[in-house]
Enzyme design. Structure first.
Site, PDB file in Angstrom:
ATOM      1  N   GLY A  30       0.842  -1.184   0.000  1.00  0.00           N
ATOM      2  CA  GLY A  30       0.000   0.000   0.000  1.00  0.00           C
ATOM      3  C   GLY A  30       0.877   1.234   0.000  1.00  0.00           C
ATOM      4  N   TYR A  31       0.266   2.372  -0.307  1.00  0.00           N
ATOM      5  CA  TYR A  31       1.008   3.618  -0.475  1.00  0.00           C
ATOM      6  C   TYR A  31       0.549   4.661   0.532  1.00  0.00           C
ATOM      7  CZ  TYR A  31       2.996   1.443  -4.489  1.00  0.00           C
ATOM      8  OH  TYR A  31       3.698   0.571  -5.292  1.00  0.00           O
ATOM      9  N   LEU A  32       1.508   5.133   1.322  1.00  0.00           N
ATOM     10  CA  LEU A  32       1.251   6.214   2.264  1.00  0.00           C
ATOM     11  C   LEU A  32       1.303   7.558   1.544  1.00  0.00           C
ATOM     12  CD1 LEU A  32       3.526   4.732   5.021  1.00  0.00           C
ATOM     13  CD2 LEU A  32       1.050   5.031   5.221  1.00  0.00           C
TER      14      LEU A  32
END
Length: 154
Positions: A30-32
């Site tokens: 996932g991407y912060l």
């Protein structure tokens, strides 16, 4: 010291035969943040926080180890689509390795292959095997950070 990743990315024409004989890695990521890219990733039982600088063919990349609890906590903070895929590491000529990603879930239609290189010259001189398709290295729609925000727009 800067850690530079140089890679080309391709669609595939057909899956190689006997995939089961190659090393397989189950991934969740996932991407912060997507500019710059800050990603959390699980690779089998290993966990990482990654920073990637700008650039399509060549960019800086730093991986820091995480434990399972930190990964789960940070993953819950990610925006957009959580990406799940299986990566196969397929040896190529000249010591290169094709990293074939077969995506899961809503992204199951997508199959990409990446090859990392020691230099931009080596990357530009690379002749892909027959099972590789279109070179999409410079098409941001095929980068995981973009896909995590917008899905498949192809």
């Amino acid at each position: 010291m800067e850690n530079t990743e140089i890679e080309r990315k391709f669609l595939i024409k057909e899956l190689p035969k006997n995939l089961e004989k190659y090393k397989k890695i189950e991934m969740t990521q996932g991407y912060l943040n997507t500019n710059p890219v800050v990603r959390v990733r699980r690779e089998n039982n290993d966990y990482f926080l990654t920073y990637k600088g700008s650039g399509l063919l060549s960019h800086s990349e730093y991986n820091l180890p995480l434990n399972k609890e930190a990964f789960k906590h940070l993953l819950s903070k990610c925006d957009g689509i959580i990406i799940s895929k299986i990566r196969y590491k397929i040896p190529l000529e000249n010591g290169l390795v094709a990293e074939l990603d077969i995506f899961n879930g809503d992204l199951a239609a997508l199959k990409l292959v990446e090859v990392e290189f020691e230099s931009v010259d080596e990357a530009n001189a690379f002749t892909p095997p027959a099972w590789f398709g279109e070179d999409v290295t410079t098409d941001k729609r095929y980068h995981n950070s973009y896909i995590s925000m917008y899905g498949l727009l192809i």
